[in-house]
Design an enzyme around this catalytic site. Structure first.
Site, PDB file in Angstrom:
ATOM      1  N   SER A   1       0.716  -1.201   0.201  1.00  0.00           N
ATOM      2  CA  SER A   1      -0.020   0.032   0.061  1.00  0.00           C
ATOM      3  C   SER A   1       0.991   1.340  -0.004  1.00  0.00           C
ATOM      4  O   SER A   1       0.270   2.403   0.337  1.00  0.00           O
ATOM      5  CB  SER A   1      -0.836   0.063   1.113  1.00  0.00           C
ATOM      6  OG  SER A   1      -1.927   1.089   0.856  1.00  0.00           O
TER       7      SER A   1
ATOM      8  N   THR B   1      -0.592   2.202   4.717  1.00  0.00           N
ATOM      9  CA  THR B   1      -0.077   3.639   4.551  1.00  0.00           C
ATOM     10  C   THR B   1       1.091   3.648   5.633  1.00  0.00           C
ATOM     11  O   THR B   1       0.848   3.207   6.738  1.00  0.00           O
ATOM     12  CB  THR B   1      -0.842   4.780   4.615  1.00  0.00           C
ATOM     13  OG1 THR B   1      -1.924   4.549   3.349  1.00  0.00           O
ATOM     14  CG2 THR B   1      -0.273   6.046   4.742  1.00  0.00           C
TER      15      THR B   1
ATOM     16  N   THR C   1       1.879   6.953   0.518  1.00  0.00           N
ATOM     17  CA  THR C   1       0.721   5.691   0.397  1.00  0.00           C
ATOM     18  C   THR C   1       0.545   5.579  -1.249  1.00  0.00           C
ATOM     19  O   THR C   1       0.480   6.523  -2.130  1.00  0.00           O
ATOM     20  CB  THR C   1      -0.558   6.015   1.043  1.00  0.00           C
ATOM     21  OG1 THR C   1      -1.358   4.803   1.065  1.00  0.00           O
ATOM     22  CG2 THR C   1      -1.263   7.089   0.285  1.00  0.00           C
TER      23      THR C   1
ATOM     24  N   ARG D   1      -8.351   9.240  -8.032  1.00  0.00           N
ATOM     25  CA  ARG D   1      -8.687   9.423  -6.706  1.00  0.00           C
ATOM     26  C   ARG D   1      -7.509   9.848  -5.768  1.00  0.00           C
ATOM     27  O   ARG D   1      -6.481   9.135  -5.876  1.00  0.00           O
ATOM     28  CB  ARG D   1      -9.317   8.109  -5.893  1.00  0.00           C
ATOM     29  CG  ARG D   1      -9.620   8.153  -4.823  1.00  0.00           C
ATOM     30  CD  ARG D   1      -8.836   7.753  -3.705  1.00  0.00           C
ATOM     31  NE  ARG D   1      -9.181   7.444  -2.330  1.00  0.00           N
ATOM     32  CZ  ARG D   1      -8.278   7.112  -1.257  1.00  0.00           C
ATOM     33  NH1 ARG D   1      -7.004   7.028  -1.579  1.00  0.00           N
ATOM     34  NH2 ARG D   1      -8.921   6.913  -0.177  1.00  0.00           N
TER      35      ARG D   1
ATOM     36  N   THR E   1      -4.109   6.618   9.292  1.00  0.00           N
ATOM     37  CA  THR E   1      -4.043   5.573   8.088  1.00  0.00           C
ATOM     38  C   THR E   1      -5.544   4.991   8.183  1.00  0.00           C
ATOM     39  O   THR E   1      -6.442   5.245   9.013  1.00  0.00           O
ATOM     40  CB  THR E   1      -3.152   4.490   8.431  1.00  0.00           C
ATOM     41  OG1 THR E   1      -3.221   3.544   7.658  1.00  0.00           O
ATOM     42  CG2 THR E   1      -3.834   3.784   9.963  1.00  0.00           C
TER      43      THR E   1
END
Ligand code: SD4
Length: 334
Positions: free
Chosen positions: A92, A195, A213, A223, A246
């Site tokens: 991630s 993250t 992230t 996004r 997170t």
């Protein structure tokens, strides 16, 4: 392992009783005398490195020599989060991060220092270390945030290398996702988020933070989550403390989560109380809160820390001279 509250207590008492630096992130504190010259004054502040998730251990390890060697918290957090950014097993963050629904890896990151300076990139492609681009945005431009193609152009113009960030494992996961749930909305549940957010206080008593992230797996193209948004995924105020978040970024943005945590500390709440109150605010603002995860991590100016999340499963790494580098389970609302 001590329970979290007693650990906090010990940790904070330790801070008051032994305001000294040891070199090396080990509980025994193998002091390296070469780093403490006899002519330099003994530093008064004990450094702390605090990072989300278990990959925070490696981030803290990279930051620790900088913090104990008299370096800045800013340098420490940048060096720390670059470790998971380059680690393909961290799915991630950076290289190895899960792509969006079109199979494109897009990265978000921000950084903030003790002077209140900040820099951010979002929807950045092809650059392994978005945190370092964010730092250059902070240091070389009059802006805070540069996104998309502009961020890529800026990075390339400043010496960053263009790279393919879609790791074969991430590509395979994307193929599986398309077959299984191609039309399903992207989600972060309790299993899918890691993250890295990092906070540090250096020997001069200054705070900095970094957050980086690849965002929600299989998100809509374009996004952007909370992680690159100053005040949402990260906030640092050198008078008070810092916070990072997170989890499901949309929920964090609705509560402007990290600014809230820091403002609560400013009002006199401990980092732990501030994180718990901020989780309550996230819950108030997000009726779907039982289906998502959000976690906060906070570091006070005095080195005291706290954390809280919605659902069990969030952990973080803390490195102090007294305790070494260790992983702690966060308390949770559920
Ligand atoms: C986001 N908050 O993009 C990030 C994802 C995350 O742990 O934290 N993952 O919404």
């Amino acid at each position: 392992m001590p329970d979290r509250r007693s650990f906090l207590k010990t940790s904070v008492l330790g801070a008051a009783a032994a305001p000294i630096l040891l070199d090396g992130c080990s509980p025994d504190g193998d002091t390296d005398s070469s780093s403490q010259s006899s002519t330099s004054p003994v530093a008064e502040v004990r450094p702390v490195a605090l990072s989300t998730w278990d990959h925070g251990l490696a981030a803290n390890d990279a930051a620790w020599p900088i913090l104990t060697g008299g370096g800045s918290a800013l340098d420490a957090v940048e060096a720390g989060v670059r470790i998971p950014e380059a680690d393909p097993s961290v799915t991630s963050v950076g290289y190895g991060g899960r792509p969006d629904r079109f199979g494109v890896v897009t990265l978000d990151a921000c950084i903030m220092d003790e002077r209140g300076r900040c820099g951010s990139v979002a929807f950045l492609q092809h650059i392994m270390h978005p945190i370092s681009v964010a730092r250059q945005v902070m240091e070389k431009t009059p802006h805070v945030m540069i996104v998309g193609q502009g961020a890529l152009d800026f990075a390339l113009a400043n010496g960053f290398e263009r790279e393919e960030l879609l790791h074969p494992d991430a590509a395979a996961a994307w193929e599986r996702w398309k077959e299984e749930n191609g039309e399903v909305q992207p989600q972060i549940d309790v299993h899918n988020h890691d993250t890295i957010g990092m906070l540090a206080v250096d020997q001069a008593g200054n705070l900095s933070g970094a957050c980086t992230t690849s965002g929600a797996a299989f998100k809509y193209h374009g996004r952007v989550g909370d992680s690159p948004i100053i005040g949402a995924g990260l906030y640092v105020d050198n008078e008070v403390g810092g916070a990072t978040a997170t989890g499901w970024g949309e929920a964090v943005i609705r509560a402007v989560g990290c600014f809230l945590v820091v403002e609560l500390m400013r009002q006199g709440h401990t980092p732990q109380e501030a994180c718990e109150l901020a989780v309550e605010r996230v819950i108030e603002k997000n009726p779907d809160w039982r289906t998502i995860q959000v976690g906060f991590l906070a570091l006070g100016k005095n080195g005291e820390h706290g954390s809280f999340c919605i659902a069990p499963g969030f952990n973080y790494a803390i490195c102090t001279p007294e305790e070494g580098n260790q992983l702690i389970d966060s308390g949770s609302r559920i």
